[in-house]
Enzyme design. Structure first.
Site, short mmCIF file in Angstrom:
data_model
loop_
_atom_site.label_atom_id
_atom_site.label_comp_id
_atom_site.label_asym_id
_atom_site.label_seq_id
_atom_site.Cartn_x
_atom_site.Cartn_y
_atom_site.Cartn_z
NE ARG A 56 1.84 1.75 -25.34
CZ ARG A 56 2.93 1.05 -25.06
NH1 ARG A 56 3.57 0.43 -26.04
NH2 ARG A 56 3.38 0.99 -23.82
CD GLU A 91 -3.02 -0.70 2.36
OE1 GLU A 91 -2.87 0.31 3.09
OE2 GLU A 91 -3.88 -1.58 2.57
CB THR A 94 7.98 -1.67 -35.05
OG1 THR A 94 7.07 -2.71 -34.69
CG2 THR A 94 7.48 -0.98 -36.30
CE LYS A 151 3.66 -0.76 -37.86
NZ LYS A 151 4.03 0.64 -37.80
#
Length: 337
Positions: free
Chosen positions: A105, A48, A238, A204
């Protein structure tokens, strides 16, 4: 009565280095000693999080500097608990300075029965008492609409433009800015416009999630120094493959400018062994020792732009003025004279 002579900065455990750098910049601007608010952010044995603020903050304009990077959940909870502590201590206004906004994201539903976690995080921050957010390069600009409070989204591209002009002085006619995917074209175009260079795209094609089947370069990069621009580098798979594709297409050399260096898993090893000459990131995420030790990774400081943005918010003046080179260049004058 509260002391309104300077903004008050408090940090958690996510960005200790940037927190000290921002207060140093504020001290330079204000001509006084602006330090971090004395507080402790600790954990009980069961994990905590406990926050205690040792200074009087009643009626103060408070700025919490905290990225929600790895460990994302711990850093997010620290941010929320610090905000609650300040709200219950009668702070006049609480602004969350979140250089890297985690969960960004997850800004839309890509499949059935999946969450929009970025919206959930926004709701949690508002419920904790945060009244304004200052961040940098949100993964998706529409996340600003997830908040019912003001959101100032700074951009790294003006700072990157200063760095590129400094590092490639006299060679800009042979520089091409590259977007690593179609979705990042707007970001790449902005940098290309700022430095007066051409633009290319790496397209891509995926056969299944997480696996890239083929990459194609759209545009002529023969004999060019290519600069890949993006907002996040995570595992760097990537990015490194895009660099290889550009070299195969005839590029002279490849550099990358990425705002948020998440650099998880095998990322550091991939970058250090890749064909990229350099990877430039900001300190929106506290760099690890491995990141700082990597020979081809360089860190551009964000303390100058964040310190000025905090001052502008405190004074009630324009934050978007920092996107103007005439405003930004004096702030970074010691680095890019």
């Amino acid at each position: 009565m509260a002391n309104h002579q300077e903004p008050k900065i408090i940090t958690g455990n996510a960005l200790p280095t940037l927190g000290k750098a921002v207060t140093r910049r504020l001290s330079m601007h204000r001509g006084m000693n602006v330090g971090l608010v004395d507080a402790r952010v600790e954990r009980f044995n069961d994990g905590e999080i406990f926050v205690e603020v040792f200074e009087n903050v009643r009626g103060e304009d408070m700025f919490i500097l905290q990225s929600t990077s790895n460990p994302a959940n711990d850093n997010l909870m620290e941010l929320l608990i610090m905000s609650d502590a300040l709200r219950r201590s009668s702070a006049a206004r609480i602004t969350a300075v979140v250089p890297y906004f985690g969960y960004a994201r997850q800004d839309r539903r890509t499949k059935a029965r999946t969450p929009i976690t970025a919206k959930l995080v926004a709701n949690m921050m508002v419920s904790a008492g945060i009244e304004r957010v200052l961040t940098m390069d949100l993964h998706a600009a529409q996340i600003q609409g997830f908040f019912d409070i003001p959101v100032d989204n700074l951009y790294a591209s003006p700072v990157f433009a200063l760095d590129v002009k400094h590092k490639f002085k006299g060679k800009l006619e042979n520089v091409t800015v590259v977007s690593p995917d179609v979705g990042g074209v707007a970001r790449a175009r902005e940098l290309a416009t700022r430095i007066g260079c051409s633009l290319a795209i790496v397209d891509k094609r995926r056969e299944k999630a997480g696996e890239i089947a083929e990459m194609t370069v759209i545009g002529d990069v023969t004999g060019q120094t290519c600069i890949i621009i993006d907002d996040i580098v995570d595992t760097a798979g990537t990015l490194c493959k895009a660099a290889e594709t550009l070299m195969q297409a005839g590029a002279k050399e490849v550099h990358a400018y990425i705002t948020h260096g998440v650099l998880s898993g095998p990322a550091i090893e991939r970058v250090t062994t890749s064909v990229m000459k350099s990877l430039v990131i900001t300190d929106s995420i506290e760099p690890t020792e491995a990141t700082k030790a990597a020979e081809n990774i360089r860190i551009v400081p964000t303390a100058p732009i964040f310190a000025q943005a905090i001052l502008n918010i405190w004074h009630g003046t324009s934050v978007s003025s920092l996107f103007d080179p005439e405003t930004l260049e004096p702030i970074y004058d010691g680095m890019y004279s």
